[in-house]
Scaffold this motif. Structure first.
Motif, PDB file in Angstrom:
ATOM      1  N   GLU A  34      -7.592  -4.950   2.095  1.00 47.76           N
ATOM      2  CA  GLU A  34      -7.858  -4.188   0.872  1.00 47.76           C
ATOM      3  C   GLU A  34      -8.377  -5.140  -0.199  1.00 47.76           C
ATOM      4  O   GLU A  34      -8.036  -6.321  -0.215  1.00 47.76           O
ATOM      5  N   TYR A  35      -9.171  -4.586  -1.105  1.00 47.71           N
ATOM      6  CA  TYR A  35      -9.642  -5.410  -2.210  1.00 47.71           C
ATOM      7  C   TYR A  35      -9.893  -4.549  -3.437  1.00 47.71           C
ATOM      8  O   TYR A  35     -10.075  -3.340  -3.354  1.00 47.71           O
ATOM      9  N   ARG A  36      -9.875  -5.205  -4.570  1.00 49.74           N
ATOM     10  CA  ARG A  36     -10.213  -4.593  -5.854  1.00 49.74           C
ATOM     11  C   ARG A  36     -11.208  -5.493  -6.551  1.00 49.74           C
ATOM     12  O   ARG A  36     -10.946  -6.694  -6.733  1.00 49.74           O
TER      13      ARG A  36
ATOM     14  N   CYS B 204      -6.888   8.553   2.928  1.00 52.18           N
ATOM     15  CA  CYS B 204      -7.849   8.087   1.926  1.00 52.18           C
ATOM     16  C   CYS B 204      -7.619   8.655   0.545  1.00 52.18           C
ATOM     17  O   CYS B 204      -8.290   8.234  -0.405  1.00 52.18           O
TER      18      CYS B 204
ATOM     19  N   ARG C  43     -10.903  -0.458   1.321  1.00 52.27           N
ATOM     20  CA  ARG C  43      -9.944  -0.626   2.411  1.00 52.27           C
ATOM     21  C   ARG C  43     -10.678  -0.474   3.739  1.00 52.27           C
ATOM     22  O   ARG C  43     -11.447   0.461   3.938  1.00 52.27           O
TER      23      ARG C  43
ATOM     24  N   CYS D  39      -5.351  -4.592   8.288  1.00 52.79           N
ATOM     25  CA  CYS D  39      -5.788  -3.842   7.113  1.00 52.79           C
ATOM     26  C   CYS D  39      -6.153  -4.826   6.002  1.00 52.79           C
ATOM     27  O   CYS D  39      -5.319  -5.634   5.580  1.00 52.79           O
TER      28      CYS D  39
ATOM     29  N   PRO E 152       0.816  -1.203   0.000  1.00 58.04           N
ATOM     30  CA  PRO E 152       0.000   0.000   0.000  1.00 58.04           C
ATOM     31  C   PRO E 152       0.850   1.253   0.000  1.00 58.04           C
ATOM     32  O   PRO E 152       2.027   1.244   0.336  1.00 58.04           O
TER      33      PRO E 152
ATOM     34  N   ARG F  65      -6.422   2.716  -6.018  1.00 60.92           N
ATOM     35  CA  ARG F  65      -5.845   2.051  -4.850  1.00 60.92           C
ATOM     36  C   ARG F  65      -5.642   3.058  -3.727  1.00 60.92           C
ATOM     37  O   ARG F  65      -5.096   4.145  -3.930  1.00 60.92           O
TER      38      ARG F  65
ATOM     39  N   CYS G 296      -2.945   1.144   2.913  1.00 62.81           N
ATOM     40  CA  CYS G 296      -3.168   1.033   4.363  1.00 62.81           C
ATOM     41  C   CYS G 296      -2.545   2.219   5.086  1.00 62.81           C
ATOM     42  O   CYS G 296      -1.607   2.827   4.593  1.00 62.81           O
TER      43      CYS G 296
ATOM     44  N   TYR H 121     -12.022  -0.042  -5.390  1.00 64.71           N
ATOM     45  CA  TYR H 121     -10.922  -0.337  -4.471  1.00 64.71           C
ATOM     46  C   TYR H 121     -11.432  -0.053  -3.059  1.00 64.71           C
ATOM     47  O   TYR H 121     -11.852   1.075  -2.768  1.00 64.71           O
TER      48      TYR H 121
ATOM     49  N   THR I  82      -7.059  -9.213  -3.625  1.00 64.31           N
ATOM     50  CA  THR I  82      -7.212  -9.004  -2.188  1.00 64.31           C
ATOM     51  C   THR I  82      -5.837  -8.892  -1.548  1.00 64.31           C
ATOM     52  O   THR I  82      -4.942  -9.686  -1.849  1.00 64.31           O
ATOM     53  N   TRP I  83      -5.685  -7.898  -0.669  1.00 61.32           N
ATOM     54  CA  TRP I  83      -4.451  -7.714   0.082  1.00 61.32           C
ATOM     55  C   TRP I  83      -4.755  -7.737   1.577  1.00 61.32           C
ATOM     56  O   TRP I  83      -5.792  -7.228   2.015  1.00 61.32           O
TER      57      TRP I  83
END
Length: 402
Positions: free
Chosen positions: A325-327, A175, A253, A323, A163, A399, A402, A251, A337-338
């Motif tokens: 995250e996804y797209r 953000c 988070r 944290c 990130p 994106r 985090c 995206y 996915t992160w």
């Protein structure tokens, strides 16, 4: 002899030949690598997966082929987010249609899975489009080259690296230009209101969602969800922001803090309504102790719930903020996915079926989601309860990090 040394000799020679005065030469700038590649392996007896991260240098990359050579007896059996082949000990990975462009200083990731018998050493020499990576290249270094882990260029489908360094302890947690950015600091009462509403899908029970002033990641507030066991204890907070303006690529988070480890049976803690799937949900939750995606309309899971598939996902820690995250690319039907900034190989849908990961998911042709909302909370389909918190939520078209 390096380019910088040759340049210095040429300048000195020209000065001497011309009979000019002595030339004071500034120290040559350190050379910067043309590209960086990291190879993060996850081995077990007889097998392995590995995540490979490519970071561009000062020049953009438009279409890439990465090669390396194994020193052991490793054999690639599959890959994701790249077309991967092996000839002898040499592996070749080529971009897919959506991740071929890498901005200067930007990154992309892909993964491989394979087997080994006698030895599984980590490769160290990589060549990108015929140029050696991780070695000095011509020209002075730039900020993005000297800090490959720092912020990259504009986010894109190829932006699969860690990130951006926009973390903040204030509301929102950093953000950028996200459509939704909320650390819940504007919530004034015990019941979420304003930008959030409490909803009970299907039926309500003992589950509750409240504003918590005793536990927070940043600032002084978060949303606490007391998730009860059993079907009718569903409870969520739903964003009242119009998220349809984001477009087809989302995206997301959020930070989540669990009290109890993800269970063996299916639970959901994040859901998004899919208008292209008769309003059924696209869900993030857990099963068999690890993160998973679930498609409500046909109960397809990502990854597949085989031992190998589950091993390619990961659990969520308890008692600490994580944290996620996804797209979701609705135009291409893809998911990334992160967790903690690291791409989770078992939670990727890239359009090419990968055994134990997304073959079941891609069983439905032309899945193209149109997401319309975001809900965070708890939905148990068995006897599993949890107390969890959410903070620093963000959704946008690029994106967020985090």
């Amino acid at each position: 002899m390096t380019t910088n040394v040759r340049r210095v000799i040429a300048v000195v020679a020209a000065a001497v030949a011309g009979g000019g005065a002595a030339v004071a030469l500034a120290p040559a700038a350190d050379a910067a690598p043309a590209c960086q590649v990291t190879y993060q392996g996850n081995p077990w007896p007889g097998g392995f997966t590995a995540t490979v991260r490519i970071t561009a240098g000062a020049q953009a990359v438009n279409g890439w082929t990465l090669t390396w050579t194994y020193a052991g007896d490793q054999r690639i059996t599959s890959g994701w987010s790249a077309a991967v082949s092996q000839s002898g000990q040499t592996v070749t990975a080529t971009n897919l249609a959506w991740n071929g462009s890498i901005a200067p200083g930007g990154s992309t990731e892909f993964g491989v899975q394979g087997t080994w018998a006698a030895a599984n050493p980590t490769p160290t020499a990589f060549t990108l489009n015929g140029v050696a990576c991780n070695e000095p290249g011509p020209g002075p270094s730039s900020p993005t080259q000297s800090d490959p882990s720092g912020p990259s260029g504009p986010s894109s489908p190829s932006d699969s690296a860690g990130p951006s360094a926009s973390s903040s302890t204030g509301p929102g947690g950093g953000c950028g230009s996200a459509t939704l950015c909320d650390g819940f600091e504007n919530q004034s009462g015990g019941t979420p209101s304003g930008a959030w509403s409490v909803v009970y899908p299907n039926c309500s029970g003992t589950g509750t969602a409240t504003v918590d002033t005793s536990v927070a990641r940043g600032g002084g507030k978060s949303i606490r969800v007391n998730g009860g066991a059993g079907y009718c204890n569903h409870v969520f907070v739903r964003s009242t922001v119009d998220l349809t303006t984001i477009g087809r690529v989302w995206y997301g988070r959020f930070y989540v803090r669990h009290t109890t480890a993800l269970p063996a049976t299916h639970v959901t803690f994040a859901a998004m309504r899919d208008a292209a799937d008769n309003g059924r949900d696209l869900r993030i939750g857990g099963q068999n102790g690890a993160l998973q995606w679930n498609r409500e309309s046909d109960d397809a899971t990502l990854p597949e719930q085989s031992p190998t598939g589950v091993s390619l996902s990961r659990p969520l820690a308890t008692g600490t903020w994580t944290c996620v995250e996804y797209r979701v690319d609705g135009s291409a039907g893809q998911i990334q996915t992160w967790v903690g900034g690291a791409l989770v190989e078992g939670l990727v849908v890239d359009g090419t079926p990968t055994r134990d990961i997304d073959s079941q998911w891609l069983g439905r042709a032309n899945w193209r989601p149109t997401l319309t909302d975001l809900r965070l909370g708890w939905e148990s389909y068995g006897n599993d309860a949890d107390t969890l918190w959410f903070d620093d939520i963000a959704l946008g078209a690029t994106r967020i990090g985090c």
